[in-house]
Design a protein around this motif. Structure first.
Motif, PDB file in Angstrom:
ATOM      1  N   ALA A  19       0.825  -1.210   0.000  1.00 16.86           N
ATOM      2  CA  ALA A  19       0.000   0.000   0.000  1.00 16.86           C
ATOM      3  C   ALA A  19       0.863   1.266   0.000  1.00 16.86           C
ATOM      4  N   LEU A  20       1.931   1.269   0.807  1.00 18.36           N
ATOM      5  CA  LEU A  20       2.815   2.429   0.862  1.00 18.36           C
ATOM      6  C   LEU A  20       3.502   2.656  -0.480  1.00 18.36           C
ATOM      7  N   CYS A  21       3.984   1.595  -1.079  1.00 20.63           N
ATOM      8  CA  CYS A  21       4.652   1.711  -2.385  1.00 20.63           C
ATOM      9  C   CYS A  21       3.673   2.146  -3.463  1.00 20.63           C
ATOM     10  N   LYS A  30      12.222  -1.019  -7.836  1.00 21.42           N
ATOM     11  CA  LYS A  30      12.790   0.317  -7.616  1.00 21.42           C
ATOM     12  C   LYS A  30      13.123   0.517  -6.134  1.00 21.42           C
ATOM     13  N   LEU A  31      12.238   0.032  -5.272  1.00 24.94           N
ATOM     14  CA  LEU A  31      12.483   0.132  -3.831  1.00 24.94           C
ATOM     15  C   LEU A  31      13.761  -0.604  -3.447  1.00 24.94           C
ATOM     16  N   SER A  32      13.983  -1.761  -4.049  1.00 27.60           N
ATOM     17  CA  SER A  32      15.195  -2.530  -3.732  1.00 27.60           C
ATOM     18  C   SER A  32      16.446  -1.740  -4.076  1.00 27.60           C
ATOM     19  N   LYS A  33      16.415  -1.019  -5.182  1.00 30.09           N
ATOM     20  CA  LYS A  33      17.572  -0.210  -5.583  1.00 30.09           C
ATOM     21  C   LYS A  33      17.749   0.989  -4.654  1.00 30.09           C
ATOM     22  N   LEU A  34      16.662   1.656  -4.329  1.00 26.86           N
ATOM     23  CA  LEU A  34      16.731   2.832  -3.453  1.00 26.86           C
ATOM     24  C   LEU A  34      17.194   2.476  -2.039  1.00 26.86           C
ATOM     25  N   ALA A  35      16.734   1.327  -1.553  1.00 22.99           N
ATOM     26  CA  ALA A  35      17.062   0.898  -0.182  1.00 22.99           C
ATOM     27  C   ALA A  35      18.324   0.046  -0.111  1.00 22.99           C
ATOM     28  N   GLU A  36      18.906  -0.240  -1.274  1.00 30.96           N
ATOM     29  CA  GLU A  36      20.101  -1.092  -1.352  1.00 30.96           C
ATOM     30  C   GLU A  36      19.842  -2.452  -0.715  1.00 30.96           C
ATOM     31  N   LEU A  37      18.720  -3.061  -1.144  1.00 30.11           N
ATOM     32  CA  LEU A  37      18.326  -4.389  -0.685  1.00 30.11           C
ATOM     33  C   LEU A  37      18.191  -5.300  -1.892  1.00 30.11           C
ATOM     34  N   SER A  38      18.192  -6.581  -1.642  1.00 33.61           N
ATOM     35  CA  SER A  38      17.988  -7.554  -2.705  1.00 33.61           C
ATOM     36  C   SER A  38      16.572  -7.417  -3.262  1.00 33.61           C
ATOM     37  N   PRO A  39      16.421  -7.489  -4.589  1.00 36.22           N
ATOM     38  CA  PRO A  39      15.066  -7.469  -5.159  1.00 36.22           C
ATOM     39  C   PRO A  39      14.193  -8.609  -4.630  1.00 36.22           C
ATOM     40  N   ARG A  43      10.595  -7.939  -2.878  1.00 35.37           N
ATOM     41  CA  ARG A  43       9.447  -8.599  -3.519  1.00 35.37           C
ATOM     42  C   ARG A  43       8.713  -9.478  -2.501  1.00 35.37           C
ATOM     43  N   LYS A  44       9.455 -10.187  -1.661  1.00 36.66           N
ATOM     44  CA  LYS A  44       8.846 -11.045  -0.634  1.00 36.66           C
ATOM     45  C   LYS A  44       8.002 -10.213   0.334  1.00 36.66           C
ATOM     46  N   ILE A  45       8.551  -9.116   0.807  1.00 32.52           N
ATOM     47  CA  ILE A  45       7.824  -8.262   1.752  1.00 32.52           C
ATOM     48  C   ILE A  45       6.624  -7.617   1.069  1.00 32.52           C
ATOM     49  N   TYR A  46       6.810  -7.191  -0.178  1.00 34.00           N
ATOM     50  CA  TYR A  46       5.759  -6.520  -0.954  1.00 34.00           C
ATOM     51  C   TYR A  46       4.575  -7.441  -1.219  1.00 34.00           C
ATOM     52  N   THR A  47       4.851  -8.710  -1.534  1.00 33.93           N
ATOM     53  CA  THR A  47       3.777  -9.629  -1.918  1.00 33.93           C
ATOM     54  C   THR A  47       3.193 -10.424  -0.758  1.00 33.93           C
ATOM     55  N   ASP A  48       3.885 -10.481   0.376  1.00 31.73           N
ATOM     56  CA  ASP A  48       3.424 -11.278   1.513  1.00 31.73           C
ATOM     57  C   ASP A  48       3.268 -10.386   2.748  1.00 31.73           C
ATOM     58  N   SER A  54      13.340  -7.978   9.056  1.00 33.84           N
ATOM     59  CA  SER A  54      14.266  -7.805  10.178  1.00 33.84           C
ATOM     60  C   SER A  54      14.378  -6.314  10.507  1.00 33.84           C
ATOM     61  N   PRO A  55      14.842  -5.974  11.697  1.00 29.40           N
ATOM     62  CA  PRO A  55      15.002  -4.565  12.066  1.00 29.40           C
ATOM     63  C   PRO A  55      15.888  -3.780  11.088  1.00 29.40           C
ATOM     64  N   ASP A  56      16.957  -4.391  10.586  1.00 32.50           N
ATOM     65  CA  ASP A  56      17.837  -3.692   9.641  1.00 32.50           C
ATOM     66  C   ASP A  56      17.110  -3.364   8.343  1.00 32.50           C
ATOM     67  N   VAL A  57      16.367  -4.331   7.825  1.00 29.15           N
ATOM     68  CA  VAL A  57      15.618  -4.124   6.586  1.00 29.15           C
ATOM     69  C   VAL A  57      14.497  -3.112   6.832  1.00 29.15           C
ATOM     70  N   LEU A  58      13.821  -3.226   7.947  1.00 27.62           N
ATOM     71  CA  LEU A  58      12.750  -2.297   8.299  1.00 27.62           C
ATOM     72  C   LEU A  58      13.270  -0.855   8.329  1.00 27.62           C
ATOM     73  N   GLU A  59      14.437  -0.667   8.913  1.00 20.57           N
ATOM     74  CA  GLU A  59      15.027   0.672   8.981  1.00 20.57           C
ATOM     75  C   GLU A  59      15.292   1.225   7.580  1.00 20.57           C
ATOM     76  N   LYS A  60      15.866   0.421   6.704  1.00 23.30           N
ATOM     77  CA  LYS A  60      16.155   0.877   5.340  1.00 23.30           C
ATOM     78  C   LYS A  60      14.875   1.240   4.594  1.00 23.30           C
ATOM     79  N   LEU A  61      13.857   0.413   4.740  1.00 22.98           N
ATOM     80  CA  LEU A  61      12.592   0.689   4.065  1.00 22.98           C
ATOM     81  C   LEU A  61      11.967   1.986   4.574  1.00 22.98           C
ATOM     82  N   CYS A  62      11.982   2.170   5.878  1.00 20.87           N
ATOM     83  CA  CYS A  62      11.399   3.379   6.472  1.00 20.87           C
ATOM     84  C   CYS A  62      12.133   4.635   6.015  1.00 20.87           C
ATOM     85  N   LEU A  63      13.445   4.565   5.946  1.00 17.42           N
ATOM     86  CA  LEU A  63      14.220   5.737   5.513  1.00 17.42           C
ATOM     87  C   LEU A  63      13.912   6.093   4.064  1.00 17.42           C
ATOM     88  N   VAL A  64      13.849   5.103   3.198  1.00 16.77           N
ATOM     89  CA  VAL A  64      13.589   5.365   1.786  1.00 16.77           C
ATOM     90  C   VAL A  64      12.161   5.871   1.563  1.00 16.77           C
TER      91      VAL A  64
END
Length: 79
Positions: A19-21, A30-39, A43-48, A54-64
């Motif tokens: 919903a946020l995306c 595009k989010l994976s590139k902006l957040a420097e995460l694996s596509p 995709r897993k978080i987006y579709t499920d 994890s806290p590290d991934v959550l932080e990157k997503l929130c910042l982007v």
């Protein structure tokens, strides 16, 4: 990678990344590139919605996305 439970004492935790995306017109790729995460990760978080990052991934997503963890993770009531 540790497992983060989607079940709380008051309800079920879920992510609202899709919903946020969608509101910001950002694809999971595009989010994976902006957040420097694996596509694959974004995709897993987006579709499920039941997948809790994890806290590290959550932080990157929130910042982007310029949101708080409370915006990205929601609790649905058991009632």
């Amino acid at each position: 990678m540790p497992f983060y439970s989607a079940h709380t004492s008051t309800g079920r935790l879920f992510n609202s990344l899709k919903a946020l995306c969608d509101n910001k017109s950002i694809t999971s790729f595009k989010l994976s590139k902006l957040a420097e995460l694996s596509p694959t990760t974004t995709r897993k978080i987006y579709t499920d919605a039941s997948y809790i990052p994890s806290p590290d991934v959550l932080e990157k997503l929130c910042l982007v996305l310029d949101v708080t963890p409370g915006d990205l993770l929601q609790i649905s009531s058991n009632m």
